[in-house]
Design a protein around this motif. Structure first.
Motif, mmCIF file in Angstrom:
data_model
loop_
_atom_site.group_PDB
_atom_site.id
_atom_site.type_symbol
_atom_site.label_atom_id
_atom_site.label_comp_id
_atom_site.label_asym_id
_atom_site.label_seq_id
_atom_site.Cartn_x
_atom_site.Cartn_y
_atom_site.Cartn_z
ATOM 1 N N ALA A 96 1.009 -0.700 0.407
ATOM 2 C CA ALA A 96 0.080 -0.008 0.117
ATOM 3 C C ALA A 96 1.044 1.316 -0.346
ATOM 4 O O ALA A 96 1.330 1.643 1.123
ATOM 5 C CB ALA A 96 -0.969 -0.654 1.325
ATOM 6 N N CYS A 119 -9.703 -1.241 -1.036
ATOM 7 C CA CYS A 119 -8.285 -1.717 -0.502
ATOM 8 C C CYS A 119 -8.781 -3.409 -1.525
ATOM 9 O O CYS A 119 -9.782 -3.513 -2.265
ATOM 10 C CB CYS A 119 -8.749 -1.293 0.883
ATOM 11 S SG CYS A 119 -9.689 -2.825 1.364
ATOM 12 N N ALA A 156 -4.786 2.737 2.122
ATOM 13 C CA ALA A 156 -6.374 1.940 1.518
ATOM 14 C C ALA A 156 -7.165 1.462 2.234
ATOM 15 O O ALA A 156 -7.609 1.108 3.310
ATOM 16 C CB ALA A 156 -5.522 0.152 1.008
ATOM 17 N N ARG A 188 -5.717 5.758 -4.563
ATOM 18 C CA ARG A 188 -5.154 4.604 -3.475
ATOM 19 C C ARG A 188 -4.028 3.839 -4.606
ATOM 20 O O ARG A 188 -4.144 2.679 -5.556
ATOM 21 C CB ARG A 188 -6.670 3.475 -3.846
ATOM 22 C CG ARG A 188 -6.231 2.137 -2.394
ATOM 23 C CD ARG A 188 -6.277 0.483 -2.532
ATOM 24 N NE ARG A 188 -5.321 0.591 -4.137
ATOM 25 C CZ ARG A 188 -5.515 -1.054 -4.711
ATOM 26 N NH1 ARG A 188 -6.497 -1.780 -4.544
ATOM 27 N NH2 ARG A 188 -4.969 -1.467 -5.785
#
Length: 284
Positions: free
Chosen positions: A176, A186, A180, A253
């Motif tokens: 990540a 995510c 996330a 993200r």
């Protein structure tokens, strides 16, 4: 936050390995420092800025007919190739390109020095050996975008379908680069789903891809949300079903993934990702 087990950087490898064997995943928080993540994002911005329009393709999912003849994908095993989100036109997407990309791959770890250093972090090499990979080889790497309101859904799949060895050996290391969450897409996994069989093999036959059904058993529920903080490392077993939702939020993200196989296992010639003999897979 979702309920899942999280390890600390100082956790014993044996504990991580035991959990990984039982659940098919493991999460190690703060595996990478915040500035390491920032450096990788900035480096990717520089890479994107310097790319020509000829290096732009569209990322099609395995359910799209265009995926079967995606030469841009097949040729990316030894290159740094850019893939737009579906719906964007390669001819008209140079403006604000960074936020229209789905991913960049698949040899970042061997071509770019910043990505190589990130991918070959000594702690990651030690972890690979602790997970039982006797001869780790880095096969592919991807910078995954999930830009605000753009990042699309990734359907349930198993990494072993795409990077197949005999015996099966692939492990995914997913980082990540930003926080996330469920809102920004995510990872979602099926806890202990790696005990189920490999359902498909994505094979390359006569310069076209074939998704071969190897088992008709449906995926278990892929419903455990791995909401993790920036710098977290997620380990993914090659048979673990996982997915991600579209990013409907205002926050990006960004993530980075590298897949490792055991060099003592046979990497089949009909895998979609191939390289010329002049650029073999190498380890840490």
């Amino acid at each position: 936050m979702s309920k899942f087990m999280m390890f600390h950087p100082e956790s014993k490898h044996v504990d991580i390995n035991n959990f990984f064997k039982e659940h098919g995943y493991a999460v190690i928080e703060r595996f990478y420092a915040s500035d390491e993540c920032d450096q990788l994002i900035e480096r990717m911005k520089g890479i994107v800025d310097k790319q020509s329009q000829d290096n732009l393709g569209v990322f099609y999912t395995i359910h799209d007919e265009e995926h079967n003849k995606n030469k841009h994908l097949f040729d990316s095993g030894d290159k740094i190739s850019l893939f737009l989100e579906k719906g964007f036109d390669a001819k008209t997407s140079r403006n604000n390109l960074f936020h229209k990309l789905n991913k960049v791959g698949h040899a970042l770890h061997d071509i770019d020095p910043i990505f190589s250093q990130f991918s070959r972090k000594p702690a990651l090499a030690k972890l690979s050996k602790a997970l039982g990979i006797k001869k780790p080889l880095l096969v592919q790497s991807m910078f995954i975008f999930k830009s605000p309101k753009v990042g699309g859904e990734v359907v349930p799949h198993q990494d072993g379908s795409f990077l197949y060895t005999e015996p099966e050996s692939v492990i995914g290391f997913w980082v990540a680069l930003e926080d996330a969450t469920i809102k920004n897409g995510c990872l979602m996994i099926s806890d202990k789903g790696h005990f189920s069989p490999l359902r498909q093999r994505f094979r390359k036959v006569n310069n076209e891809s074939v998704m071969e059904q190897t088992c008709n058993e449906e995926f278990p529920e892929v419903d455990l949300a791995l909401e993790v903080k920036k710098g977290s490392l997620v380990l993914l077993h090659g048979r673990l079903p996982h997915r991600s939702c579209a990013n409907m939020s205002e926050k990006s993200r960004y993530a980075y993934a590298v897949h490792v196989i055991d060099g003592h296992c046979h990497y089949l010639d009909d895998n979609w990702l191939t390289r010329p003999t002049s650029m073999p897979f190498v380890g840490f």
